[in-house]
Design a protein around this motif. Structure first.
Motif, PDB file in Angstrom:
ATOM      1  N   ARG A 304       0.798  -1.224   0.000  1.00 37.65           N
ATOM      2  CA  ARG A 304       0.000   0.000   0.000  1.00 37.65           C
ATOM      3  C   ARG A 304       0.834   1.279   0.000  1.00 37.65           C
ATOM      4  NH1 ARG A 304      -5.208  -0.825   4.031  1.00 37.65           N
ATOM      5  NH2 ARG A 304      -6.325  -2.361   2.738  1.00 37.65           N
ATOM      6  N   ASP A 305       2.132   1.169  -0.195  1.00 37.24           N
ATOM      7  CA  ASP A 305       2.958   2.375  -0.214  1.00 37.24           C
ATOM      8  C   ASP A 305       4.152   2.141  -1.126  1.00 37.24           C
ATOM      9  OD1 ASP A 305       5.472   1.630   1.569  1.00 37.24           O
ATOM     10  OD2 ASP A 305       3.707   0.865   2.612  1.00 37.24           O
ATOM     11  N   ALA A 306       4.813   3.210  -1.488  1.00 38.37           N
ATOM     12  CA  ALA A 306       5.877   3.141  -2.488  1.00 38.37           C
ATOM     13  C   ALA A 306       7.068   2.314  -2.011  1.00 38.37           C
ATOM     14  CB  ALA A 306       6.328   4.558  -2.856  1.00 38.37           C
ATOM     15  N   ALA A 307       7.471   2.489  -0.745  1.00 39.57           N
ATOM     16  CA  ALA A 307       8.631   1.754  -0.237  1.00 39.57           C
ATOM     17  C   ALA A 307       8.368   0.253  -0.251  1.00 39.57           C
ATOM     18  CB  ALA A 307       8.978   2.216   1.179  1.00 39.57           C
ATOM     19  N   SER A 308       7.175  -0.151   0.170  1.00 38.33           N
ATOM     20  CA  SER A 308       6.836  -1.572   0.183  1.00 38.33           C
ATOM     21  C   SER A 308       6.739  -2.120  -1.233  1.00 38.33           C
ATOM     22  CB  SER A 308       5.519  -1.793   0.929  1.00 38.33           C
ATOM     23  OG  SER A 308       5.619  -1.333   2.267  1.00 38.33           O
ATOM     24  N   GLU A 309       6.231  -1.309  -2.158  1.00 41.45           N
ATOM     25  CA  GLU A 309       6.122  -1.751  -3.554  1.00 41.45           C
ATOM     26  C   GLU A 309       7.510  -1.947  -4.173  1.00 41.45           C
ATOM     27  OE1 GLU A 309       4.799  -3.077  -7.104  1.00 41.45           O
ATOM     28  OE2 GLU A 309       3.671  -2.856  -5.229  1.00 41.45           O
ATOM     29  N   THR A 310       8.430  -1.053  -3.876  1.00 40.73           N
ATOM     30  CA  THR A 310       9.809  -1.217  -4.372  1.00 40.73           C
ATOM     31  C   THR A 310      10.419  -2.501  -3.843  1.00 40.73           C
ATOM     32  OG1 THR A 310      10.130   1.176  -4.528  1.00 40.73           O
ATOM     33  CG2 THR A 310      12.104  -0.186  -4.392  1.00 40.73           C
ATOM     34  N   LEU A 311      10.217  -2.767  -2.561  1.00 42.34           N
ATOM     35  CA  LEU A 311      10.705  -4.016  -1.977  1.00 42.34           C
ATOM     36  C   LEU A 311      10.041  -5.216  -2.642  1.00 42.34           C
ATOM     37  CD1 LEU A 311      12.243  -5.629   0.228  1.00 42.34           C
ATOM     38  CD2 LEU A 311      10.218  -5.311   1.680  1.00 42.34           C
ATOM     39  N   ALA A 312       8.746  -5.142  -2.880  1.00 42.89           N
ATOM     40  CA  ALA A 312       8.023  -6.257  -3.494  1.00 42.89           C
ATOM     41  C   ALA A 312       8.577  -6.596  -4.867  1.00 42.89           C
ATOM     42  CB  ALA A 312       6.529  -5.926  -3.590  1.00 42.89           C
ATOM     43  N   VAL A 313       8.927  -5.601  -5.639  1.00 44.64           N
ATOM     44  CA  VAL A 313       9.517  -5.841  -6.964  1.00 44.64           C
ATOM     45  C   VAL A 313      10.823  -6.613  -6.829  1.00 44.64           C
ATOM     46  CG1 VAL A 313      10.560  -4.719  -8.966  1.00 44.64           C
ATOM     47  CG2 VAL A 313       8.396  -3.856  -8.040  1.00 44.64           C
ATOM     48  N   GLN A 314      11.642  -6.238  -5.861  1.00 44.64           N
ATOM     49  CA  GLN A 314      12.906  -6.949  -5.636  1.00 44.64           C
ATOM     50  C   GLN A 314      12.663  -8.395  -5.193  1.00 44.64           C
ATOM     51  OE1 GLN A 314      14.341  -3.851  -2.855  1.00 44.64           O
ATOM     52  NE2 GLN A 314      16.193  -3.799  -4.104  1.00 44.64           N
ATOM     53  N   LEU A 315      11.692  -8.587  -4.306  1.00 47.20           N
ATOM     54  CA  LEU A 315      11.410  -9.938  -3.808  1.00 47.20           C
ATOM     55  C   LEU A 315      10.866 -10.829  -4.916  1.00 47.20           C
ATOM     56  CD1 LEU A 315       9.786  -9.075  -0.345  1.00 47.20           C
ATOM     57  CD2 LEU A 315      12.142  -9.804  -0.810  1.00 47.20           C
ATOM     58  N   LYS A 316       9.991 -10.291  -5.753  1.00 53.97           N
ATOM     59  CA  LYS A 316       9.465 -11.073  -6.869  1.00 53.97           C
ATOM     60  C   LYS A 316      10.580 -11.485  -7.812  1.00 53.97           C
ATOM     61  CE  LYS A 316       5.735 -11.818  -8.318  1.00 53.97           C
ATOM     62  NZ  LYS A 316       4.903 -13.059  -8.279  1.00 53.97           N
ATOM     63  N   ALA A 317      11.510 -10.581  -8.054  1.00 55.79           N
ATOM     64  CA  ALA A 317      12.630 -10.898  -8.930  1.00 55.79           C
ATOM     65  C   ALA A 317      13.491 -12.009  -8.334  1.00 55.79           C
ATOM     66  CB  ALA A 317      13.472  -9.650  -9.188  1.00 55.79           C
ATOM     67  N   LEU A 318      13.738 -11.944  -7.034  1.00 55.63           N
ATOM     68  CA  LEU A 318      14.547 -12.972  -6.388  1.00 55.63           C
ATOM     69  C   LEU A 318      13.836 -14.320  -6.365  1.00 55.63           C
ATOM     70  CD1 LEU A 318      16.027 -10.838  -3.504  1.00 55.63           C
ATOM     71  CD2 LEU A 318      17.357 -12.039  -5.238  1.00 55.63           C
ATOM     72  N   MET A 319      12.534 -14.322  -6.154  1.00 59.45           N
ATOM     73  CA  MET A 319      11.811 -15.589  -6.188  1.00 59.45           C
ATOM     74  C   MET A 319      11.806 -16.201  -7.576  1.00 59.45           C
ATOM     75  SD  MET A 319       8.544 -15.272  -3.612  1.00 59.45           S
ATOM     76  CE  MET A 319       7.918 -13.703  -4.211  1.00 59.45           C
ATOM     77  N   ALA A 320      11.852 -15.350  -8.611  1.00 62.20           N
ATOM     78  CA  ALA A 320      11.897 -15.833  -9.990  1.00 62.20           C
ATOM     79  C   ALA A 320      13.327 -16.050 -10.472  1.00 62.20           C
ATOM     80  CB  ALA A 320      11.179 -14.842 -10.899  1.00 62.20           C
ATOM     81  N   ASP A 321      14.298 -15.848  -9.561  1.00 66.09           N
ATOM     82  CA  ASP A 321      15.727 -15.994  -9.870  1.00 66.09           C
ATOM     83  C   ASP A 321      16.182 -15.027 -10.956  1.00 66.09           C
ATOM     84  OD1 ASP A 321      18.252 -16.995  -9.385  1.00 66.09           O
ATOM     85  OD2 ASP A 321      18.085 -18.598 -10.875  1.00 66.09           O
TER      86      ASP A 321
END
Length: 329
Positions: A304-321
């Motif tokens: 629900r906020d920009a900082a969390s969304e930026t983190l989410a993008v990084q986490l999705k990338a790491l989960m997808a290797d």
């Protein structure tokens, strides 16, 4: 099997994959543990706990402070949410690994906190033999099955409050699935002379067994307190990092996959430099057992906020290797 049949089978599997719904994981990055837990809970919208009695499985494996064990403010925040859901009878359950549960709780002032929050408590290592049941699952790596409290067979829901850390004793990492071991008996209660935890920690199949233990414990929702994490050693000590993250999900595989990605982002020390999150043995075995989401593509990170969304993008990338700059954002 003929080529047309193989092709049809592959197509059917692909359609099944497409049909599987996405699993939400709420991710909040910020400075307030209490606000983060509330926001993550609200983003999951509706846990089905209204007016029900609830068991809470927190994390009290040892007498060491957070992030080895549950932070008092995290338990306060979770209980406050349950009270708002109309949950009157809330019972904290635990079986500590490094010491007896009562001693661990006393060292961490949990009895005083339980009185403050009007919680009932059950130290599982004190339950008499008649209140345990043995569970044996086909294909399990537990040689004699394992034992869990009978009350977990009832309809009373459970909520889990876990931490995130590396685990040097063979688990590789500890999050919601590893936390479930705290509802298993350490020693047999059904008349056999057996130490289940000695079997677990002495087995090369330990990570598979962790996933298999989750077949006997299905929390309605799991909340992960990753405001601070151990990125080396663990579970009771190690190098600290401070992601400032709270995550929550009804799917433990999805939540733990997010946890591994977060540990990777902070350069956690894993045996053999783990790359593919869904190849980690706890995760892979849980997928085989049908305990949750089957792939990172079906995990939807809710923010629900920009900082969390930026983190989410990084986490999705790491989960997808996908290559990202690992290390503190």
């Amino acid at each position: 099997m003929s080529a047309p049949l193989i092709g049809a089978a592959v197509t059917a599997f692909a359609r099944q994959e497409e049909a599987e719904p996405e699993v939400p994981v709420a991710v909040v990055q910020g400075s307030s543990r209490v606000d983060g837990i509330r926001l993550a809970w609200e983003m999951l919208s509706g846990q089905g706990l209204q007016g029900k009695d609830v068991y809470v499985k927190a994390s009290y494996n040892s007498a060491h402070p957070f992030p080895a064990t549950t932070h008092p403010d995290a338990l306060r925040a979770l209980v406050a949410l349950l009270r708002e859901e109309g949950c009157v009878r809330i019972t904290l359950i635990e079986r500590s690994g490094m010491g007896t549960t009562r001693d661990v709780w006393q060292s961490l002032a949990v009895p005083r906190l339980a009185r403050e929050l009007d919680l009932e408590t059950i130290a599982l290592d004190e339950l008499p033999a008649g209140q345990w049941i043995k569970r044996v699952f086909a294909g399990s790596h537990w040689k004699q099955g394992f034992e869990v409290p009978r009350f977990l067979e009832q309809e009373t829901p459970a909520v889990q409050l876990c931490n995130l850390k590396t685990h040097r004793f063979g688990g590789h990492f500890s999050a919601s699935m590893k936390n479930a071991l705290g509802v298993l008996a350490k020693y047999s209660k059904t008349g056999e002379d057996h130490n289940y935890m000695a079997e677990l920690h002495g087995s090369s199949d330990q990570r598979l067994m962790i996933a298999e233990a989750c077949q006997a414990f299905s929390p309605a929702v799991s909340v992960m307190d990753a405001m601070q994490v151990f990125v080396s050693e663990g579970p009771e000590r190690g190098e600290l990092a401070a992601p400032g993250v709270i995550a929550a999900s009804r799917d433990r595989i999805a939540l733990d996959a997010v946890g591994i990605a977060l540990l990777r982002l902070y350069n956690a020390v894993f045996p053999g430099k783990l790359k593919d999150v869904f190849e980690q043995e706890q995760i892979k075995r849980a997928v085989e057992l049908g305990l949750g989401v089957r792939s990172p593509d079906k995990i939807r990170l809710v923010t629900r906020d920009a900082a969390s969304e930026t983190l989410a993008v990084q986490l999705k990338a790491l989960m997808a290797d996908i290559k990202v700059d690992e290390g503190r954002p």
